[in-house]
Enzyme design. Structure first.
Site, PDB file in Angstrom:
ATOM      1  CG  HIS A 162      -8.112  50.907  84.585  1.00  0.00           C
ATOM      2  ND1 HIS A 162      -8.641  51.369  83.500  1.00  0.00           N
ATOM      3  CD2 HIS A 162      -8.912  51.506  85.791  1.00  0.00           C
ATOM      4  CE1 HIS A 162      -9.672  52.258  83.526  1.00  0.00           C
ATOM      5  NE2 HIS A 162      -9.790  52.296  84.741  1.00  0.00           N
ATOM      6  CB  CYS A 204      -6.081  47.704  78.699  1.00  0.00           C
ATOM      7  SG  CYS A 204      -7.281  49.122  78.715  1.00  0.00           S
TER       8      CYS A 204
END
Lengths: 386, 615
Positions: A162, A204
């Site tokens: 992440h 991301c």
């Protein structure tokens, strides 16, 4: 007349032959230059999954699929540093224990039975990752946990987890920033720990992680631009989690077609997962890389190709004594740059150099002091002193 | 000079305050009521969403196959229950053991303070049976609970059958990370209380129970089933627990997500959600749902078995199957799949549910109002009390030039103040203590002298003491010094207003609904009462706004909202049963509504009653 004609024909044939030979030689030469153009002699891979918990199954599957491809293409376990932050295969919630699947309907088990995880669970921290990259590990660290690369190594670094704009989250408790990563790579460059580096990140806003690189010979790929999220691919309804991220899924599909002799180059890699499949826009960065990406083979980083040249003609080996003489002559020309300039750091007493007259600044300073001295005490007093 | 230390400015502000006091109070009251009613209006609410990462992003295909077999088990259970005439402990133990669970029993007994209408005896004895499904690969640190009550008669057989069917299916799966406890309890809430107390080694309510032999780790979540029929048309979710505590909103979100996935109709407060929020009917529907939730929360009783789990910080909800006249029916397999899905998602939890809201109101199953949005309604009502108190303080600070008797003039404000205030306060609180203790203590004496049952004796004693308190001002006038002075009643009212504000504020923090309902009726009474208003009219108004009558209105409103309106006589009987249930809940489970009303709210109201009859 006939003699002239025959001479002319012979001349034409001869020139054609010469041309042919020249072209052959040229081809051989380009092939040879290409053959030796990459300049690396060994391959390493550092594959990191930074997130834990059962619902981050897909990150472990991402890393394991890249691990599988890299191993299949020839890099041995001794040259792979695999860091997995959590154990998905033996998680209590896994309905298929000892497996990690990358395709739904359980087509492909990327865990296999010969996985060697070097850093597992809570050992995957920012500190350990940076120590692996820079080589600053305590002497007790086993070889399997070290990145023993040298200046002729091509290293593949793959990160997933992440992330956000400028950082990557490790273990739900700490982060590594893009500045730290860039500095780590610069340390690697200064310590001559890589020849060329391929950096792939699937998180991301992954493009933010390679924005700050400034060391030469780094090529970087990311799964999404700043402000975009990288999306996961498909859930498996029996296991109950998303199995892979989109970018790595299509990367795996691309890599499954690569074999050790494949000539696919980096431009093909840049085309993996266009926006129609990935929803996010993958990005890449090649300005720090010296070679043209079109001439860089996939196997330069993902495989461990041993360069073999078969020769059919005998090579004359020169006498060893003559060789050594020649080497002595050349020995002075080559030397390693001072890797740790101790003198600068410790401020040792400088060696005896030739005496130079004091330069302007010192001269001016002393004259000022003397002027002040005489002004204070007055010239007339000098008579008393001297 | 500062705003408040400059005497001119201060006089200007205080004169503004005293001049505009009444209009501001009226505006605040209306605004508070309007804000509260506006909460049900859909654009002011938020859509529910899953907050917990571990539960949201995982989706599983449910595969529970044996709904029919579960129903067969239910029929067997019913037969054994009828044969034994209570809970078929041996059959349950044998069946659970055959499924591979670790089975244990617990017997408990409880002395009720007075026989309940439904139980009609002083001592309740029972046995709980529970089986533990051990997680195959996990350490035994965490557990989930699935419970179904064993009710007398023909109710809830299908719940126990489905529980056993689920137990058998779950036993053959390998993906459990937590132990699962299947609990079948006797005597509904008393059984659950005994089991929970035994599990956590506490003894809050004086229950007698045998210690639990088997234990499974800390309980993360609990689900309670209530099913009365083989097929259901909708599933109702019950959230309100003991003392108005609510489970984490994620549990409701989980339930709704699975209902949608499996295509089962789901309701809350027994009402289906409507899509026409901009019409009057749509708004009324949401308002009714929200008011039902408010009333249920205010009563402080656990409305399902889950209500007792909440005290131990275990997020729990009850799911009730409803069979009404609809065409589309859901069979037991789908309900089994719903529970399978929910338990599997709860299995994925890594920590207790804490990401979503703990304080909320739900106008419908997909819409919620959080504490930040509903608290201002209560705040506006409390502002009235504070404004009135400020007004009184200002009046006390500046002695008025004209008084009815010359005693108060010239005296410093505090000297008739505190000592004379103490007497009515003490007397009111003693009455409150009497209201709290006497009904239960004197039931034997009452039964001897009057032809009533124990329950009726308790309730009627309570009402008698309540009305006796109304006569206090006449009898205690002599004891109060400073009697009849202007200063006296002002000081008393100031103290009483602040007391009421603090009381209602603290109540609203714990149980917003109770605090708000009490505020709606008590604040106008407290704000308007003075000795100078016409006595008869205001006495009637005060009685109508007293806590006892508030309970009466709530009973009628509740019945109205449930679409089962009652006549006056039936309403009165319900009211009496509500009082007895409140006293019983306090004794059995530690519900705090009855002591709050008897010991704190009623004495506060008595203080205002005293002010009314000051002369």
């Amino acid at each position: 007349m006939v003699l002239l004609f025959v001479c002319f024909c012979l001349f034409v044939c001869f020139s054609l032959l010469v041309l042919l030979e020249l072209s052959l030689m040229l081809a051989l030469l380009t092939k040879a230059t290409q053959f030796f153009s990459s300049g690396h002699t060994n391959n390493w891979a550092v594959l990191v999954c930074t997130s834990r918990f059962w619902f981050n199954y897909r990150h472990v599957a991402n890393v394991l699929s890249v691990y599988r491809s890299v191993k299949r293409l020839g890099i041995p376990d001794s040259h792979i540093v695999l860091m997995l932050a959590d154990d998905m295969a033996c998680n209590h919630r896994n309905p298929k224990p000892a497996t990690v699947f990358s395709h739904k309907n359980m087509e492909l088990n990327v865990y296999g039975d010969d996985v060697e995880v070097d850093y597992r669970g809570y050992e995957v921290t920012v500190e350990n990752f940076l120590r692996v990259l820079t080589g600053r590990l305590p002497p007790s660290t086993p070889r399997s946990k070290r990145l023993l690369s040298d200046d002729r190594s091509n290293i593949l670094i793959y990160l997933t987890g992440h992330g956000g704009n400028g950082f990557l989250k490790f273990q739900d408790s700490e982060e590594i920033s893009n500045v730290e990563l860039a500095d780590a790579f610069e340390q690697m460059w200064q310590k001559r720990r890589y020849n060329e580096l391929l950096f792939i990140i699937d998180t991301c806003q992954g493009a933010s992680m390679y924005e700050r690189f400034y060391s030469p010979n780094i090529m970087a790929l990311a799964s999404s631009q700043v402000g975009e999220d990288s999306l996961s691919h498909q859930p498996d309804l029996a296991i109950g989690v998303h199995l892979m991220d989109r970018y790595t899924f299509y990367l795996l599909e691309f890599l499954e077609d690569i074999h050790p002799a494949s000539q696919a180059n980096m431009n093909d890699l840049f085309k993996v997962c266009p926006k129609s499949q990935c929803v996010s826009t993958p990005g890449h960065r090649t300005d720090l890389f010296l070679r043209d990406p079109g001439s860089v083979l996939i196997t330069d980083f993902f495989g461990s190709v041993r360069k073999v040249e078969i020769t059919r003609e005998a090579i004359n080996l020169t006498n060893p004594t003559e060789l050594s003489l020649r080497n002595e002559l050349k020995s002075e020309a080559l030397f390693y740059v001072d890797q740790l300039p101790v003198a600068d750091i410790i401020h040792q007493k400088p060696k005896q150099k030739d005496w130079h007259p004091p330069d302007g600044f010192i001269l001016g300073l002393w004259s000022l002091i003397l002027l002040v001295f005489f002004k204070t005490y007055g010239i007339k007093h000098l008579k008393h002193i001297f | 000079m500062g705003l408040l230390s400059d005497p001119n400015r201060r006089k200007a502000i205080t004169s503004l305050l005293t001049r505009l006091n009444t209009p501001i109070c009226v505006v605040c009251y209306l605004a508070g009521i309007a804000w509260f009613m506006g909460l049900a209006f859909e654009p002011f609410t938020l859509r529910t969403y899953m907050s917990e990462n571990a539960m949201g992003s995982t989706m599983v295909e449910e595969r529970f196959p044996s709904g029919e077999r579960a129903l067969a088990t239910a029929r067997e259970f019913a037969a054994h229950k009828k044969k034994v005439g209570g809970m078929p402990v041996d059959w349950l133990v044998k069946t659970m053991r055959a499924q591979g669970l670790e089975v244990f029993t617990q017997s408990f007994s409880r002395n009720l303070p007075f026989p309940d209408e439904s139980k009609e005896r002083f001592v309740v004895r029972g046995t709980n049976v529970y089986g533990i499904l051990r997680a195959p690969r996990a350490p035994r640190t965490e557990a989930l609970v699935l419970s179904a009550p064993c009710s007398p008669g023909n109710s809830n057989n299908q719940a126990v059958g489905l529980l056993l069917g689920l137990a058998q299916y779950f036993r053959s799966q390998i993906y459990w990370a937590k132990d699962i406890i299947f609990l079948v309890n006797e005597h509904d809430l008393i059984g659950v209380q005994a089991w929970l107390e035994g599990y956590h080694h506490t003894n809050i309510t004086g229950m007698g129970y045998t210690p639990l032999q088997g234990r499974a780790g800390s309980i993360q979540a609990a689900l309670s089933l209530e099913l009365n029929s083989d097929v259901v048309t909708s599933l109702d979710l019950v959230l309100e627990g003991l003392n108005g505590q609510l489970p984490n909103l994620d549990l409701a979100n989980l339930f709704h997500a699975f209902c949608q996935k499996l295509g089962i109709l789901c309701t809350i407060q027994g009402k289906l959600q409507r899509s026409d929020w901009d019409t009057v009917e749509g708004y009324t529907h949401s308002a009714q749902t929200m008011l039902l939730m408010v009333l249920k929360q205010a009563s402080g009783r656990p409305w399902g078995e889950h209500g007792l789990f909440l005290r131990y910080h275990i997020e729990a909800a009850s799911i009730r199957g409803v069979n009404s006249f609809r065409q589309y029916k859901t069979d037991a397999t789908s309900i089994g799949r719903l529970f399978e899905g929910m338990v599997r998602k709860l299995n994925n939890l890594l920590e207790r549910l804490h990401q979503s809201y703990f304080f909320y109101l739900m106008p419908s199953l997909t819409r919620f109002v959080s504490i930040g949005y509903y608290m201002p309604a209560f705040g506006l009502l409390t502002t009235i009390l504070l404004l009135r108190a400020l007004d009184l303080w200002v009046h006390l600070g500046t002695p008025t030039p004209v008084t009815e008797d010359g005693v108060g003039e010239g005296e410093s404000p505090s000297s008739p103040g505190l000592l004379s205030v103490l007497t009515p306060v003490v007397i009111s609180h003693l009455t409150g203590v009497a209201l709290y203790t006497l009904p239960v203590l004197s039931q034997e004496m009452a039964v001897e002298h009057f032809p009533v049952s124990e329950t009726e004796a308790v309730v009627l004693t309570a009402i008698a003491i309540y009305t006796a308190g109304l006569a206090l001002p006449h009898n205690t006038h002599r004891l109060i010094s400073g009697e009849g002075t202007e200063q006296g009643w002002r000081v008393l009212k100031l103290v009483a207003l602040l007391y009421l504000a603090v009381l209602l504020g603290c109540t609203a923090l714990i149980n917003f609904s109770l605090g708000f309902i009490l505020a709606v009726t008590l604040v106008p009474a407290a704000a308007c009462v003075t000795p100078h208003v016409p006595k008869a009219l205001s006495a009637v108004a005060m009685v109508l706004l007293s806590p006892g009558c508030t309970i009466l209105y709530c009973v009628f409103l509740f019945q109205e909202l449930q679409e089962v309106p009652v006549s006056l006589a039936e309403g009165w009987m319900l009211f009496l049963s509500v009082i007895s249930q409140g006293i019983l809940d306090h004794a059995l489970y530690g519900s705090l509504v009855y002591p709050l009303l008897a010991l704190l709210v009623y004495p506060c109201w008595l203080l205002f009653w005293n002010i009314l009859f000051w002369k």
